[in-house]
Design an enzyme around this catalytic site. Structure first.
Site, PDB file in Angstrom:
ATOM      1  N   HIS A 130      -5.807  -4.755   4.073  1.00 19.04           N
ATOM      2  CA  HIS A 130      -4.996  -5.853   4.575  1.00 19.04           C
ATOM      3  C   HIS A 130      -4.853  -6.893   3.469  1.00 19.04           C
ATOM      4  O   HIS A 130      -5.250  -8.040   3.622  1.00 19.04           O
ATOM      5  CB  HIS A 130      -5.624  -6.451   5.841  1.00 19.04           C
ATOM      6  CG  HIS A 130      -4.647  -6.606   6.958  1.00 19.04           C
ATOM      7  ND1 HIS A 130      -4.696  -7.615   7.875  1.00 19.04           N
ATOM      8  CD2 HIS A 130      -3.578  -5.860   7.301  1.00 19.04           C
ATOM      9  CE1 HIS A 130      -3.698  -7.470   8.723  1.00 19.04           C
ATOM     10  NE2 HIS A 130      -3.017  -6.419   8.410  1.00 19.04           N
ATOM     11  N   HIS A 190       4.492   1.586   3.872  1.00 15.48           N
ATOM     12  CA  HIS A 190       3.286   1.373   4.667  1.00 15.48           C
ATOM     13  C   HIS A 190       3.127   2.459   5.726  1.00 15.48           C
ATOM     14  O   HIS A 190       2.038   2.935   5.989  1.00 15.48           O
ATOM     15  CB  HIS A 190       3.359  -0.007   5.331  1.00 15.48           C
ATOM     16  CG  HIS A 190       2.092  -0.430   5.976  1.00 15.48           C
ATOM     17  ND1 HIS A 190       1.218  -1.308   5.390  1.00 15.48           N
ATOM     18  CD2 HIS A 190       1.545  -0.087   7.146  1.00 15.48           C
ATOM     19  CE1 HIS A 190       0.196  -1.481   6.173  1.00 15.48           C
ATOM     20  NE2 HIS A 190       0.367  -0.757   7.261  1.00 15.48           N
TER      21      HIS A 190
END
Lengths: 967, 275
Positions: free
Chosen positions: A302, A231
């Site tokens: 998300h 990430h």
């Protein structure tokens, strides 16, 4: 004394909250509940008399017109037995978890002059009417009402106690025994700690600490895990890939070093637009806007949080991308949002739902509510987006959140100097969002709901709005030297990144906490929302803190940047972390990932010529991916800030689907920008190359359709893919990235920012379902004069309709074939050489005022575009398919011409008096006058033998298009 | 020296339509200060130095408890006297959307109705839309009453956007409603595009008697759910591309101009004479 105040609607007053819960219950497949009433419960702890609590209830808690209240003493309170067929459930936040309403209520009570109140605790009481089992109620509570991470079902009588204060005394530093660990133990340490570090990485860390002759602390290991997570570090895009492909028997094998630099960034460098200010460097890509301002654009994902807790996931997704904008340069002001979602179909049968997943309709409603709540409360207009549906997204929806910011052109550069203070401002830090960064770097499993529930974050948009307001004030006074957002990895990423070149020392016990009891590591990696980190020159300390205090925003000095090259963390006097910055940022071992792409064995289906094309047109218009998204769009405030020029819904009835949205963010100025999105995962199932190419073309095309200039368009990539450790997933990713390079260079349209979200797989037992690799291309076009922009609704009967561009037999991946449940193989292609000419000429035509309306042909082809233009303008059409300009091969079927999704096509409305100048402008390019706008509201299409092949009313088409998602 | 009407656009946590409200008043010839409520409370800024108090839209304090409630109480309890003398001085107030919710819940609107001696209390409210959800859409409005804010708009149908979840106007009883009508305190009603009886979504929230905005007895305090500042410019119209003749200004502009003109004609001209 603790008072309990219950507030409910007076009999006969509509309670929308209860109504929507009942709908959700029905959606979740439970029947028998006839009504739900919601009671707001406030527990107020303080020295208040009966009369005083009455005063508070009357003036603050209950609306005198619509609500009524009841007061009891909370201590020892027990719910009286409920009547038959009524179930009472009360849900409250865990002790220590702050509901923003509690802080507001406390303020409200104090404003009334009652200062002796120490705490407010809220709860909600639900009254379910209906004959259902206790088991069913438990199900409702678990699936709809209660997020176990932050809430619980209240059992009366409640034992009231305050959260335990943090024990004084020496800090207990946890040391992880790494030096002597075997390979198996290393794997175990990574897994148990939810670090998502692979063995190679664990061994590198082990070697590093062996050299230092000591074991790492838990905090050091966590810091490395956060920084090295997919990430935060984007290992796949930055690493080395061995790529093998087999395309029609042509086999090749290549080594790719840094996919990002060799495709996306390479295109930008070659195109070298003078208006690119900062690309692939800051939080968001920055381009020139006008003589005083730049604009920046960022799109985030998300996905995993939204799969587990749709409202919270999407809510904090918006909060996160807005903080990206706030943290770009020295701080940009968000001026709009754009959001794109992929869900499984909302009518998916419960039987097809894998264990541990939420129903797609519930996910969709939650996500839309989360976006609405955060965007509307922050006052950032959500100006457009897209929603796509396919069963492959069950268990792993995609939630893309994008935002654009406006920034003065002298506020772009940040620079941290030694001696600058580290200040954290905004929300307090709690235990929410622990391990978000590492969690999103692994696959979802049927146990994610339990194991990773700590990764769900809680949003408070008003807190972020307060931060936005004061941040811009402090920026304009020049009080800080750098800023970054606290996103994935929390303080560890924010401080680690800002102090990369220098070094930093942080006093973790200074960080303002939501509640006592957090360990130093939890403070360091918590992803609590609404926090920004600033680098403040020490001379500005007081002035900086004053600006924040003036509007009641908490800001705290927690350390300083030092020229030590080390990241040093302390809890009181105890050092808990001492890591070398170079090792932290550059020590990650390079590995070579394997990628394979083999062309899937697909063929085109033989679909019989439909007897009734009217019916097929209706099918395509009511396909979930094509139909109106008005139900969603209206829930977003798309007009706050007053800048909207072309809204998401346009036309005579304000309900037509606009292409790009246009805003003029500096009120009173005609300088504006257009925002659009291109996405089509179905093309990628055939060939990721042509998916990427088509998405770039679509994003550009939508901006061209509203009158944008292709020379002023910048694009963003956003790759959502499956597990890149699996060669087939990575192979298709490489193929898409390489197409991005080719098409961007072909169009001279640079990428300015991007994002990837990998590991989008849902694993259940041994079975793993990957999402189809999906690229989102978001585009922003700068528009010098918004008064020359164009909408898609037909304006006037008698005007000519032109089809611009070539139509080919390209039904592969089309909505038309999908309506038969088929995919095919003839995916639409892109010819940027021709496309660039067409788009440049379209801009000239719009500038000359020759274009009255224009609409891009994408999903559903000419047929859908034409229908949408007609019913949005309230006017009819007559068109002739034999006039449509074709590609190299002739086409013998009407349905192919109507529904083929060939790229680079637009439909344009031109007044007859401009016919000659319009055609002259397009000389040498494939355009054709295919018909006319009509006064009568009929939709008439003549086929290849000049026979009427579609004959219907625009109202019927509109109804087909509006019906599916009119909830 | 020419003095301009001074306008305070009040902000607090969660206010978010302040920029466009300030723009509308500035373009109409006012001098605007964006003031945080903390500045008034700390005494850094004085209400008496201004002519118009404008409370813009947003979600003040998150609309926690209920929309506008906390700011309403804060203004009432902590600044009630200042606001009282501000109104008594013949000055103007306007509240849009959340600002209207604040003014209703603070009792500034509809204001002391039954008798002048009654302390201000809440006699109406803005509650949840009948649709049960937040909606952003454009509505048609008929203008009524004799407010200074709506001068010259009597026979017009205005086209403005609404964007709210709690905008359904209801009064505490029938008497209050009758009083409002008798006193000419109804300023705006939702109507169909042709001016006729509205149905959902023409009346977007189910307000009683389609009431979209009201004034106090004097007509100097106006509150409304639709956003005139979002149709200040003609380019903000949702279908401006369909219009042949478009000027610079939209339907909402006249409201702000009326406010500024009123101050110029009634409060500033007198000052100038006395100087």
């Amino acid at each position: 004394m603790i008072w309990r105040v219950e507030v409910k609607h007076k009999p006969g007053v509509f309670d929308p909250h209860g109504g929507s819960i009942r709908k959700d219950i029905v959606d979740s497949g439970l029947s028998g509940i006839t009504r739900v009433d919601v009671v707001d419960v406030y527990h107020i702890d303080g020295a208040l008399s009966q009369q005083e609590i009455g005063n508070v209830s009357r003036r603050l808690l209950a609306d005198p017109v619509t609500q009524e209240y009841a007061i009891v003493q909370a201590e020892g309170f027990k719910e009286p037995p409920a009547a038959s067929a009524i179930h009472l459930i009360e849900i409250a936040h865990h002790p220590g978890v702050m509901d923003p309403v509690e802080a507001s209520t406390l303020k409200g009570i104090q404003d009334l002059g009652f200062k002796n109140v120490s705490a407010v605790r809220t709860a909600k009481k639900y009254c379910f009417h209906g004959n259902v089992s206790g088991r069913a109620i438990e199900n409702i509570v678990g699936k709809i009402l209660c997020n176990k991470l932050i809430q619980h079902v209240v059992k009366h009588p409640v034992v009231w106690k305050s959260p335990a204060p943090k024990a004084d005394g020496p800090v207990n530093v946890v040391v992880v025994d790494l030096l002597k660990a075997s390979e198996k133990q290393l794997k175990g340490i990574s897994q148990q700690g939810q670090l998502f570090l692979n063995l190679n990485e664990m061994k590198t860390i082990q070697a590093h600490f062996r050299k230092m002759g000591r074991n790492p602390t838990d905090c050091e290991l966590e810091t490395l895990a956060q920084t090295w997570s997919e990430h935060c570090y984007h290992k796949t895009f930055r690493g080395t890939i061995r790529y093998r492909s087999n395309n029609n028997g042509k086999a090749q094998s290549r080594l790719i070093r840094n996919l990002l630099k060799s495709t996306i960034m390479k295109a930008t460098n070659e195109i070298n637009k003078p208006w690119c200010v900062s690309v692939f460097h800051d939080n968001a890509g920055i381009v020139k806007f006008d003589k005083d301002h730049h604009v920046c654009f960022k799109v985030e994902t998300h996905n995993h949080p939204s799969a587990l807790e749709p409202f919270g996931g999407a809510n904090t997704g918006i909060g996160g991308v807005l903080r990206d904008i706030l943290g770009t340069g020295l701080g940009a002001k968000p001026i709009c949002c754009t959001d794109v979602f992929c869900f499984a179909p909302p009518d998916l049968p419960q039987s097809k739902l894998p264990a541990g997943t939420l129903h797609p309709k519930r996910i969709m409603k939650g996500v839309v509510s989360g976006v609405r709540d955060y965007g509307n409360k922050m006052g950032i207009p959500t100006i457009n987006g897209a929603i796509l549906f396919d069963e492959q997204f069950v268990g792993n929806p995609l939630v893309y959140c994008g935002s654009v910011g406006l920034i003065p052109n002298n506020q772009v550069n940040k620079r941290v100097s030694a001696g600058d203070l580290i200040v954290v401002a905004g929300g307090k830090t709690g235990r929410d969002g622990i391990h978000g960064a590492t969690f999103s770097s692994g696959e979802l499993t049927d146990e994610s709901e339990v194991v990773s529930s700590g990764a769900v974050q809680i949003g408070d948009p008003i807190q972020e709005k307060k931060v936005l307001d004061v941040l811009l004030k402090a920026r304009d006074k020049g009080l800080y030297s750098a800023i970054t957002d606290c996103g994935a990895g929390g303080l560890s990423s924010a401080v680690g990144e800002m102090g990369k070149e220098l070094g930093a020392r942080v006093q973790l016990d200074k960080v303002p906490l939501k509640y006592a009891g957090l360990s130093y590591t939890e403070i360091w990696i918590s992803e609590s929302q609404e926090r920004m980190v600033f680098s403040v020159p020490s001379k500005n300390r007081e002035a900086f803190l004053k600006v924040f205090a003036a509007e009641s925003v908490e800001a705290m000095v927690i350390g300083e940047f030092r020229k030590t090259g080390r990241l040093e963390l302390f809890d009181g006097d105890t050092q808990v972390c001492d890591v070398d910055m170079d090792f932290l940022h550059d020590g990650i071992p390079q590995i070579t990932k394997q990628a394979v792409w083999a062309k899937p064995k697909l063929t085109n289906p033989r679909v019989p010529v439909p007897r009734d094309l009217n019916e097929k047109l209706v099918d395509v218009l009511s396909h979930y991916n094509v139909c109106s998204k008005e139900w969603v769009i209206r829930q977003y405030d798309h007009e706050v800030q007053g800048a909207s020029v072309i809204k998401p819904l346009v036309g005579v009835g304000c309900d037509g689907p606009s292409d790009a949205s246009v805003i003029a963010p500096k009120l009173g100025s005609v300088q504006g920008l257009a925002i659009s999105n291109g996405i089509n995962f179905r093309y990628g199932m055939i060939d990721p190359h042509w998916m990427a190419a088509s998405c770039i073309d679509e994003a550009i095309r939508q901006i061209v359709a509203v009158g944008g200039d292709i020379e002023r368009i910048a694009i963003l990539d956003n790759f959502c893919w499956g597990n890149p450790d699996k060669p087939d997933r990575l192979g298709s990713l490489v193929r898409a990235a390489e197409a991005c390079y080719q098409i961007a260079v072909g169009y001279h349209v640079p990428f300015i920012s991007g994002k990837d979200s990998l590991y989008n797989e849902y694993t259940q037992g041994r079975k793993s379902r990957a999402i189809p690799g999906t690229i989102l291309i978001s585009a922003m076009g700068i528009i010098d004069d918004v008064t020359k922009t164009v909408t898609m609704d037909f304006k006037q009967a008698g005007n000519l309709i032109y089809c611009i561009g070539k139509t080919s037999d390209e039904l592969g991946g089309s909505i038309y074939w999908d309506s038969y449940g088929l995919l095919g193989s003839s995916v639409p292609r892109v010819d940027p050489k021709l496309g660039r000419k067409i788009y440049a000429t379209m801009f000239k035509a719009a500038q000359k005022g020759l274009v009255l309306s224009a609409h891009d042909c994408s999903e559903g082809g000419i047929a859908v575009a034409l229908a949408e233009m007609a019913f949005s303008g309230g006017l009819g059409v007559t068109v002739h398919l034999d006039r449509v300009a074709l590609g190299n091969k002739s086409i013998s079927r009407e349905d192919t011409i109507l529904f083929s999704e060939s790229n680079t096509r637009l439909l344009v409305e031109v007044e007859p008096r401009h016919q000659r100048s319009f055609e002259k402008l397009f000389q040498g390019l494939p355009i054709a006058p295919i018909g006319r706008v009509e006064e009568t509201p009929e939709f008439i299409v003549y086929g290849l033998k000049n026979q009427v092949c579609v004959n219907t009313y625009i109202e019927d088409l509109k109804e087909a298009w509006q019906k599916p998602l009119r909830w | 020296m020419i003095r301009k009407p001074k306008i305070i656009v009040l902000r607090t946590a969660g206010t978010n339509c302040d920029g466009e409200m300030a723009f509308a008043f500035e373009k109409s010839g006012g001098e605007v200060d964006l003031v945080h409520v903390n500045q008034l409370l700390r005494g850094e800024v004085h209400l008496q130095d201004y002519h118009i108090l404008a409370i813009p839209g947003g979600f003040t304090y998150g609309d926690d408890i209920s929309s506008g409630r906390i700011l309403a109480n804060e203004l009432n309890v902590k600044l009630g006297q200042q606001i009282g003398s501000f109104i008594a001085d013949g000055k103007l107030m306007i509240g849009v959307c959340n600002g209207f919710q604040v003014m209703i819940k603070a009792g500034f609107l509809p204001g002391g109705l039954a008798s002048a001696s009654t302390p201000v209390s809440q006699t109406a409210t803005l509650t949840f839309n009948d649709s049960g959800k937040f909606e952003d859409r454009w509505v048609h409005l008929k203008v009524e009453g004799k407010s200074v804010w709506t001068q010259g708009l009597d026979n017009n149908i205005l086209y403005l956007p609404v964007a709210h979840a709690e905008g359904k106007f209801v009064t505490i009883d029938q008497d209050v409603l009758e009083w409002l009508k008798t006193n000419g305190q109804v300023a705006f009603r939702y109507c169909s595009s042709s001016g006729g009886e509205p149905h959902y979504p023409d009346n977007p929230n189910g307000s009683v008697e389609n009431i979209a905005g009201i004034t106090d007895k004097t007509g100097r305090i106006l509150g409304l759910m639709p956003h005139p500042e979002r149709h200040f410019l003609s380019l903000q119209h949702p279908s401006w591309t369909r219009q042949k003749h478009k000027g610079t200004f939209g339907d909402g502009a006249r409201i702000f101009q009326n406010g500024v003109d009123y101050i110029n004609n009634n409060l500033l001209s007198k000052t100038t004479v006395s100087v």
